[in-house]
Design a protein around this motif. Structure first.
Motif, PDB file in Angstrom:
ATOM      1  N   LEU A   1       1.151 -14.846   5.203  1.00  0.00           N
ATOM      2  CA  LEU A   1       1.072 -13.891   4.097  1.00  0.00           C
ATOM      3  C   LEU A   1       1.669 -14.444   2.810  1.00  0.00           C
ATOM      4  O   LEU A   1       2.829 -14.879   2.790  1.00  0.00           O
ATOM      5  CB  LEU A   1       1.819 -12.603   4.462  1.00  0.00           C
TER       6      LEU A   1
ATOM      7  N   VAL B   1       1.618  -9.794  -0.821  1.00  0.00           N
ATOM      8  CA  VAL B   1       1.086  -8.792   0.118  1.00  0.00           C
ATOM      9  C   VAL B   1       2.048  -8.470   1.257  1.00  0.00           C
ATOM     10  O   VAL B   1       1.733  -7.652   2.124  1.00  0.00           O
ATOM     11  CB  VAL B   1      -0.272  -9.256   0.699  1.00  0.00           C
TER      12      VAL B   1
ATOM     13  N   VAL C   1       2.932  -4.763   1.589  1.00  0.00           N
ATOM     14  CA  VAL C   1       1.810  -3.953   2.070  1.00  0.00           C
ATOM     15  C   VAL C   1       1.686  -4.081   3.585  1.00  0.00           C
ATOM     16  O   VAL C   1       1.518  -3.086   4.303  1.00  0.00           O
ATOM     17  CB  VAL C   1       0.492  -4.373   1.389  1.00  0.00           C
ATOM     18  N   PHE C   2       1.800  -5.302   4.098  1.00  0.00           N
ATOM     19  CA  PHE C   2       1.671  -5.483   5.543  1.00  0.00           C
ATOM     20  C   PHE C   2       2.867  -4.921   6.302  1.00  0.00           C
ATOM     21  O   PHE C   2       2.716  -4.464   7.447  1.00  0.00           O
ATOM     22  CB  PHE C   2       1.440  -6.950   5.874  1.00  0.00           C
TER      23      PHE C   2
ATOM     24  N   HIS D   1      -5.051  -0.413   3.078  1.00  0.00           N
ATOM     25  CA  HIS D   1      -6.100  -1.414   3.227  1.00  0.00           C
ATOM     26  C   HIS D   1      -6.830  -1.629   1.899  1.00  0.00           C
ATOM     27  O   HIS D   1      -7.107  -2.772   1.508  1.00  0.00           O
ATOM     28  CB  HIS D   1      -7.072  -0.952   4.315  1.00  0.00           C
TER      29      HIS D   1
ATOM     30  N   LEU E   1      -5.057  -3.893  -0.588  1.00  0.00           N
ATOM     31  CA  LEU E   1      -5.177  -5.337  -0.378  1.00  0.00           C
ATOM     32  C   LEU E   1      -6.351  -5.918  -1.162  1.00  0.00           C
ATOM     33  O   LEU E   1      -6.263  -7.016  -1.706  1.00  0.00           O
ATOM     34  CB  LEU E   1      -5.355  -5.642   1.115  1.00  0.00           C
TER      35      LEU E   1
ATOM     36  N   THR F   1      -6.203  -9.091  -3.741  1.00  0.00           N
ATOM     37  CA  THR F   1      -6.911 -10.361  -3.522  1.00  0.00           C
ATOM     38  C   THR F   1      -8.064 -10.563  -4.504  1.00  0.00           C
ATOM     39  O   THR F   1      -8.471 -11.706  -4.757  1.00  0.00           O
ATOM     40  CB  THR F   1      -7.459 -10.442  -2.080  1.00  0.00           C
TER      41      THR F   1
ATOM     42  N   TRP G   1      -4.733 -13.481  -8.794  1.00  0.00           N
ATOM     43  CA  TRP G   1      -4.485 -13.971  -7.427  1.00  0.00           C
ATOM     44  C   TRP G   1      -4.389 -15.499  -7.445  1.00  0.00           C
ATOM     45  O   TRP G   1      -5.355 -16.187  -7.755  1.00  0.00           O
ATOM     46  CB  TRP G   1      -5.610 -13.535  -6.511  1.00  0.00           C
TER      47      TRP G   1
ATOM     48  N   THR H   1      -5.828 -12.732   4.495  1.00  0.00           N
ATOM     49  CA  THR H   1      -5.299 -11.421   4.132  1.00  0.00           C
ATOM     50  C   THR H   1      -6.318 -10.325   4.431  1.00  0.00           C
ATOM     51  O   THR H   1      -5.973  -9.273   4.996  1.00  0.00           O
ATOM     52  CB  THR H   1      -4.919 -11.392   2.641  1.00  0.00           C
ATOM     53  N   THR H   2      -7.563 -10.571   4.085  1.00  0.00           N
ATOM     54  CA  THR H   2      -8.616  -9.584   4.325  1.00  0.00           C
ATOM     55  C   THR H   2      -8.826  -9.359   5.815  1.00  0.00           C
ATOM     56  O   THR H   2      -8.970  -8.218   6.277  1.00  0.00           O
ATOM     57  CB  THR H   2      -9.930 -10.051   3.681  1.00  0.00           C
TER      58      THR H   2
ATOM     59  N   GLY I   1      -5.894  -7.411   7.273  1.00  0.00           N
ATOM     60  CA  GLY I   1      -5.984  -6.011   6.871  1.00  0.00           C
ATOM     61  C   GLY I   1      -6.990  -5.252   7.709  1.00  0.00           C
ATOM     62  O   GLY I   1      -6.769  -4.088   8.085  1.00  0.00           O
TER      63      GLY I   1
END
Length: 217
Positions: free
Chosen positions: A113, A117, A120-121, A161, A164, A168, A173, A183-184, A187
């Motif tokens: 990561l 992000v 967020v995670f 979600h 994210l 990105t 970014w 990352t996608t 998610g």
């Protein structure tokens, strides 16, 4: 004879809750491995697949034995039919957590990561574990009110979600396409995990009421 049947029926109910607990633990450890680039924890999570799969197989054997030998009807039949779908959802939840751990292992010793992000995670992991906890409680209590509340948690996960994508896809970014892909993908694993908890909740509502609610659950 009937007492033995009831004992077996109670056993298949408790086994579903135990499967959910394993999926919950897998998500908790996978998230920690992801956030901390912890290889040992990622490996531990990945090996939990065997326990989840073994419990799923054992549940199916018990359920089909009851269906074949006892010919359940009404509520008992709904327990069996709903349980078959619930086992698949719980097994998939465990699989999604393991996918997260596998990606953490694949990128080790690097962190998967980017810093942008991580928060967020961390939230996605918290929500996922709380949803699994609530799902286990729903399986044990058949509380349709709590089952319906899982939809709210799913909306929270959906919002995380979506955030994210905003990160990105931003012109700012700085981490390139590979990091955006990781990352996608991660998610998506969290989002699908959340979706499966909602599906379990819908099955429990069907079990209790006899009505399957595709959206209102």
């Amino acid at each position: 004879m009937r007492e033995n049947y009831n004992d077996k029926l109670d056993s298949v109910r408790s086994d579903l809750a135990e499967m959910c607990k394993l999926a919950e633990q897998a998500m908790a450890s996978a998230s920690a491995a992801l956030l901390n680039a912890d290889l040992a924890l990622a490996e531990q999570t990945i090996t939990s697949r065997e326990d989840i799969d073994a419990l799923a197989l054992d549940w199916e054997h018990k359920a089909f034995s009851l269906l074949a030998l006892q010919a359940p009807v009404a509520l008992d039949l709904r327990i069996m039919v709903s349980g078959i779908h619930i086992v698949a959802d719980l097994q998939r939840m465990g699989g999604l957590a393991i996918h997260i751990a596998e990606l953490a292992r694949r990128r080790h010793p690097a962190h998967v990561l980017p810093p942008e992000v991580e928060a967020v995670f961390a939230e996605m992991g918290r929500v996922a574990v709380e949803q699994a906890e609530a799902t286990r409680e729903v399986l044990l209590t058949r509380d349709t009110g709590l089952a319906a509340e899982l939809k709210t948690a799913d909306e929270e996960m959906d919002e995380l979600h979506r955030s994210l994508f905003a990160l990105t896809a931003s012109d700012d970014w700085p981490h390139g396409v590979p990091a955006a892909v990781d990352t996608t993908l991660l998610g998506r694993f969290y989002e699908r995990y959340s979706d499966h908890t909602v599906e379990v909740a819908k099955r429990v509502i069907f079990l209790v009421t006899g009505e399957f609610r595709s959206e209102s659950a």
